[in-house]
Write a protein that holds these residues in place. Structure first.
Motif, PDB file in Angstrom:
ATOM      1  N   UNK A   1       0.862  -1.187   0.190  1.00 28.42           N
ATOM      2  CA  UNK A   1       0.070  -0.084  -0.054  1.00 28.42           C
ATOM      3  C   UNK A   1       0.752   1.253   0.121  1.00 28.42           C
ATOM      4  N   UNK A   2       0.202   2.429  -0.256  1.00 27.24           N
ATOM      5  CA  UNK A   2       0.909   3.676  -0.354  1.00 27.24           C
ATOM      6  C   UNK A   2       1.641   4.004   1.075  1.00 27.24           C
ATOM      7  N   UNK A   3       0.939   3.581   2.113  1.00 24.42           N
ATOM      8  CA  UNK A   3       1.005   3.870   3.251  1.00 24.42           C
ATOM      9  C   UNK A   3       2.229   2.801   3.868  1.00 24.42           C
ATOM     10  N   UNK A   4       2.239   1.636   3.460  1.00 29.65           N
ATOM     11  CA  UNK A   4       3.221   0.836   3.679  1.00 29.65           C
ATOM     12  C   UNK A   4       4.611   1.246   3.043  1.00 29.65           C
ATOM     13  N   UNK A   5       4.452   1.464   1.667  1.00 34.70           N
ATOM     14  CA  UNK A   5       5.540   1.939   0.832  1.00 34.70           C
ATOM     15  C   UNK A   5       6.155   3.214   1.679  1.00 34.70           C
ATOM     16  N   UNK A   6       5.307   4.181   2.167  1.00 35.80           N
ATOM     17  CA  UNK A   6       5.946   5.235   2.984  1.00 35.80           C
ATOM     18  C   UNK A   6       6.697   4.939   4.190  1.00 35.80           C
ATOM     19  N   UNK A   7       5.950   4.117   4.913  1.00 38.56           N
ATOM     20  CA  UNK A   7       6.707   3.651   6.143  1.00 38.56           C
ATOM     21  C   UNK A   7       8.055   2.836   6.047  1.00 38.56           C
ATOM     22  N   UNK A   8       8.002   1.956   4.859  1.00 39.27           N
ATOM     23  CA  UNK A   8       9.375   1.427   4.673  1.00 39.27           C
ATOM     24  C   UNK A   8      10.381   2.355   4.360  1.00 39.27           C
TER      25      UNK A   8
ATOM     26  N   UNK B   1      15.437   5.222   5.430  1.00 41.63           N
ATOM     27  CA  UNK B   1      16.042   6.537   5.656  1.00 41.63           C
ATOM     28  C   UNK B   1      16.520   6.605   6.977  1.00 41.63           C
ATOM     29  N   UNK B   2      15.974   6.172   7.970  1.00 44.19           N
ATOM     30  CA  UNK B   2      16.207   6.109   9.394  1.00 44.19           C
ATOM     31  C   UNK B   2      17.522   5.373   9.429  1.00 44.19           C
TER      32      UNK B   2
ATOM     33  N   UNK C   1      11.460   6.775  -3.889  1.00 44.40           N
ATOM     34  CA  UNK C   1      11.202   5.947  -2.801  1.00 44.40           C
ATOM     35  C   UNK C   1      10.900   4.477  -3.402  1.00 44.40           C
ATOM     36  N   UNK C   2      11.122   3.491  -2.344  1.00 42.33           N
ATOM     37  CA  UNK C   2      10.784   2.041  -2.920  1.00 42.33           C
ATOM     38  C   UNK C   2       9.438   1.737  -3.244  1.00 42.33           C
ATOM     39  N   UNK C   3       9.162   1.090  -4.628  1.00 38.33           N
ATOM     40  CA  UNK C   3       7.902   1.192  -5.245  1.00 38.33           C
ATOM     41  C   UNK C   3       7.713  -0.326  -5.671  1.00 38.33           C
ATOM     42  N   UNK C   4       8.128  -1.222  -5.347  1.00 47.57           N
ATOM     43  CA  UNK C   4       7.999  -2.593  -5.823  1.00 47.57           C
ATOM     44  C   UNK C   4       6.527  -2.997  -5.163  1.00 47.57           C
ATOM     45  N   UNK C   5       5.722  -3.618  -6.015  1.00 47.15           N
ATOM     46  CA  UNK C   5       4.769  -3.998  -5.455  1.00 47.15           C
ATOM     47  C   UNK C   5       4.632  -5.073  -4.635  1.00 47.15           C
ATOM     48  N   UNK C   6       5.667  -5.701  -4.421  1.00 48.44           N
ATOM     49  CA  UNK C   6       5.425  -7.041  -3.638  1.00 48.44           C
ATOM     50  C   UNK C   6       7.019  -6.788  -2.855  1.00 48.44           C
TER      51      UNK C   6
END
Length: 219
Positions: A55-62, A67-68, A200-205
């Motif tokens: 999900x977009x939210x998951x990709x953002x969190x990852x 980055x951290x 940002x990471x954008x792989x579907x899986x």
């Protein structure tokens, strides 16, 4: 908490909620018994953990977690490079080097290798824990979307494809329709979280891994 427990609990909550909704009409007066009839199953398959991460939210969190931990990865990479340089220097040392000096350098390399292993393991564990926690929270919120999609599309059975890879005995597996991407799209539409930027990471899986590197072993 074990990652299988986290996502297993999330999916169990989905299935329990779906089952309770499906059984709600049973509280009314039961109709007269009728002869049982075979009803064709309409099976939905979902890769629950991967769907949450995609999900977009998951990709953002990852992306935020990666980055951290980027400074720590840079630090580990520098230490790995230092160890490799020291190993090469020791291997190419002149024959005139004393045994005491050679042993001293070998001990220094061994100390740095042990430091690297400790730091890498700590970073890997911390990284994995944060990824698990972040995606686990999204997996919990994904549940109502899955229930709604399954009910609206008339599915009679929901299988988690992740479960097929987590051990245990599978007596029978029936083919079905993978609804993972459809659920991801539905969740993105309802969450209001924008798609990640191209950088940002954008792989579907995605399959998140800890940011570590391994130096060569000393000889």
């Amino acid at each position: 908490m074990n990652r299988n427990v986290v996502f297993g609990s999330a999916l169990a909550a989905v299935l329990t909620s779906a089952a309770s909704l499906a059984q709600a009409p049973a509280a009314q007066t039961a109709p007269a018994p009728v002869a049982p009839q075979a009803v064709p199953a309409k099976i939905a398959i979902i890769e629950y953990e991967q769907a949450a991460a995609a999900t977009n939210e998951g990709q953002r969190s990852l992306h935020e977690i990666q980055q951290k931990y980027q400074p720590k990865k840079t630090q580990l990479d520098a230490l790995a490079a230092e160890i490799e340089t020291l190993q090469k220097q020791l291997q190419s040392a002149p024959a005139t080097m004393t045994d005491e000096d050679r042993a001293s350098r070998a001990r220094a390399i061994d100390t740095k290798q042990k430091q690297y292993q400790r730091d890498a393991e700590d970073a890997s564990n911390a990284y994995s824990a944060e990824v698990q926690e972040a995606i686990g929270k999204i997996a919990q919120k994904l549940g109502p979307v899955v229930i709604k999609y399954v009910q609206q599309n008339g599915y009679t059975m929901l299988l988690d494809n992740n479960g097929q890879q987590q051990g245990g005995l599978t007596l029978m597996w029936a083919p079905g329709t993978d609804i993972s991407q459809a659920v991801v799209d539905a969740y993105n539409a309802s969450s209001g979280v924008a798609a990640p930027l191209p950088a940002a990471p954008s792989a579907p899986r995605p399959q998140p891994t800890a940011p570590t590197a391994k130096p060569g072993a000393s000889k």
